[in-house]
Motif scaffolding. Structure first.
Motif, PDB file in Angstrom:
ATOM      1  N   LEU A  50      49.833   8.331  -8.281  1.00  0.00           N
ATOM      2  CA  LEU A  50      50.511   7.718  -7.138  1.00  0.00           C
ATOM      3  C   LEU A  50      50.706   8.770  -6.050  1.00  0.00           C
ATOM      4  CD1 LEU A  50      52.215   5.465  -5.724  1.00  0.00           C
ATOM      5  CD2 LEU A  50      54.195   6.366  -6.974  1.00  0.00           C
ATOM      6  N   THR A  51      50.286   8.459  -4.827  1.00  0.00           N
ATOM      7  CA  THR A  51      50.459   9.357  -3.691  1.00  0.00           C
ATOM      8  C   THR A  51      51.074   8.593  -2.525  1.00  0.00           C
ATOM      9  OG1 THR A  51      48.540  10.688  -4.327  1.00  0.00           O
ATOM     10  CG2 THR A  51      49.328  10.919  -2.066  1.00  0.00           C
ATOM     11  N   SER A  52      52.120   9.174  -1.952  1.00  0.00           N
ATOM     12  CA  SER A  52      52.767   8.596  -0.772  1.00  0.00           C
ATOM     13  C   SER A  52      52.879   9.706   0.282  1.00  0.00           C
ATOM     14  CB  SER A  52      54.153   8.056  -1.124  1.00  0.00           C
ATOM     15  OG  SER A  52      54.748   7.446   0.002  1.00  0.00           O
ATOM     16  N   LYS A  53      52.381   9.425   1.500  1.00  0.00           N
ATOM     17  CA  LYS A  53      52.335  10.452   2.542  1.00  0.00           C
ATOM     18  C   LYS A  53      52.853   9.887   3.857  1.00  0.00           C
ATOM     19  CE  LYS A  53      48.242  11.657   3.887  1.00  0.00           C
ATOM     20  NZ  LYS A  53      46.896  12.253   3.861  1.00  0.00           N
ATOM     21  N   TYR A  54      53.876  10.533   4.410  1.00  0.00           N
ATOM     22  CA  TYR A  54      54.413  10.151   5.722  1.00  0.00           C
ATOM     23  C   TYR A  54      53.979  11.175   6.758  1.00  0.00           C
ATOM     24  CZ  TYR A  54      57.624   9.957   9.645  1.00  0.00           C
ATOM     25  OH  TYR A  54      58.142   9.917  10.917  1.00  0.00           O
ATOM     26  N   GLY A  55      53.534  10.697   7.915  1.00  0.00           N
ATOM     27  CA  GLY A  55      53.075  11.605   8.949  1.00  0.00           C
ATOM     28  C   GLY A  55      53.657  11.292  10.315  1.00  0.00           C
ATOM     29  N   TYR A  56      53.880  12.351  11.088  1.00  0.00           N
ATOM     30  CA  TYR A  56      54.301  12.234  12.486  1.00  0.00           C
ATOM     31  C   TYR A  56      53.235  12.899  13.342  1.00  0.00           C
ATOM     32  CZ  TYR A  56      57.049  12.611  16.754  1.00  0.00           C
ATOM     33  OH  TYR A  56      57.481  12.521  18.057  1.00  0.00           O
ATOM     34  N   ALA A  57      52.607  12.139  14.240  1.00  0.00           N
ATOM     35  CA  ALA A  57      51.451  12.615  14.984  1.00  0.00           C
ATOM     36  C   ALA A  57      51.820  13.693  15.996  1.00  0.00           C
ATOM     37  CB  ALA A  57      50.777  11.439  15.691  1.00  0.00           C
ATOM     38  N   LEU A  58      51.154  14.840  15.882  1.00  0.00           N
ATOM     39  CA  LEU A  58      51.277  15.904  16.874  1.00  0.00           C
ATOM     40  C   LEU A  58      50.231  15.729  17.966  1.00  0.00           C
ATOM     41  CD1 LEU A  58      51.798  18.930  14.457  1.00  0.00           C
ATOM     42  CD2 LEU A  58      53.548  17.601  15.665  1.00  0.00           C
ATOM     43  N   ASN A  59      49.043  15.230  17.591  1.00  0.00           N
ATOM     44  CA  ASN A  59      48.011  14.835  18.537  1.00  0.00           C
ATOM     45  C   ASN A  59      47.142  13.771  17.863  1.00  0.00           C
ATOM     46  OD1 ASN A  59      45.909  16.181  17.001  1.00  0.00           O
ATOM     47  ND2 ASN A  59      46.577  18.117  17.916  1.00  0.00           N
TER      48      ASN A  59
END
Length: 199
Positions: A50-59
């Protein structure tokens, strides 16, 4: 003489994106057995990932991201060998959710295309959980302990490719280096899945 194998695989994923925020979730389940006349029934594959990934875009292609991963298996596992008389013998090496690897990581996620991502983290915590104290030393735990904590660097590369109308290829490579002990020794976890629809 007789040989029979049965394998099952399930992949479930969910993806959310709004403005600069994104959330990727992926669950891989696999279990298979093989039975032969000479060896009897043995586990061929067994995986929970199980993989969960949260991201906030820098570009456009780079995210500041945090990643959680849990990896284990469904059933008991054995190491097989032969006695001095040539008879088969088996020793227990794993159980349901034993061992279980938990990983929490903060880093950068690079996505140049929709089918490739590269996550790099210099700060990653990993826990190896072994509920059976007798099995703990097999996974680097001190005698009598059920949990081992590690701090290190983590890299995860994911690639998906559709090969024509009826075939697809998926690969995932995870690398982990433990700062606390022998960082030059890299843990490698690599899975490859080729699927085809046949009619």
């Amino acid at each position: 003489k007789f040989s029979f194998s049965l394998n099952s695989f399930l992949n479930v994923y969910a993806f959310y994106k709004k403005d600069r925020h994104s959330w990727d979730n992926n669950l891989d389940l696999a279990y298979g057995i093989v039975r032969t006349t000479s060896l009897g029934s043995r586990k061929a594959t067994d995986r929970i990932d199980l993989t969960s990934k949260y991201g906030y875009a820098l570009n456009k292609h780079l995210n500041l991201a945090t990643l959680f991963n849990m990896r284990s298996q469904f059933a008991k596992g054995y190491a097989y060998s032969k006695t001095a008389l040539g008879a088969d013998t088996a020793s227990l090496t794993s159980k349901t959710f034993t061992p279980m690897y938990l990983l929490l990581s903060l880093g950068l996620d690079y996505k140049p295309t929709d089918n490739f991502s590269l996550f790099v983290s210099p700060v990653t915590g990993r826990w190896v959980v072994v509920s059976d104290k007798l099995l703990g030393p097999l996974y680097g735990l001190d005698p009598g302990k059920t949990v081992k904590n590690e701090l290190g660097a983590f890299v995860s590369a994911n690639y998906n490719k559709k090969l024509g109308a009826n075939m697809a290829f998926k690969t995932k490579l995870d690398l982990f280096s433990n700062y606390k002990k022998d960082p030059q020794n890299i843990d490698i976890f690599w899975t490859n899945v080729l699927t085809a629809k046949i009619s």
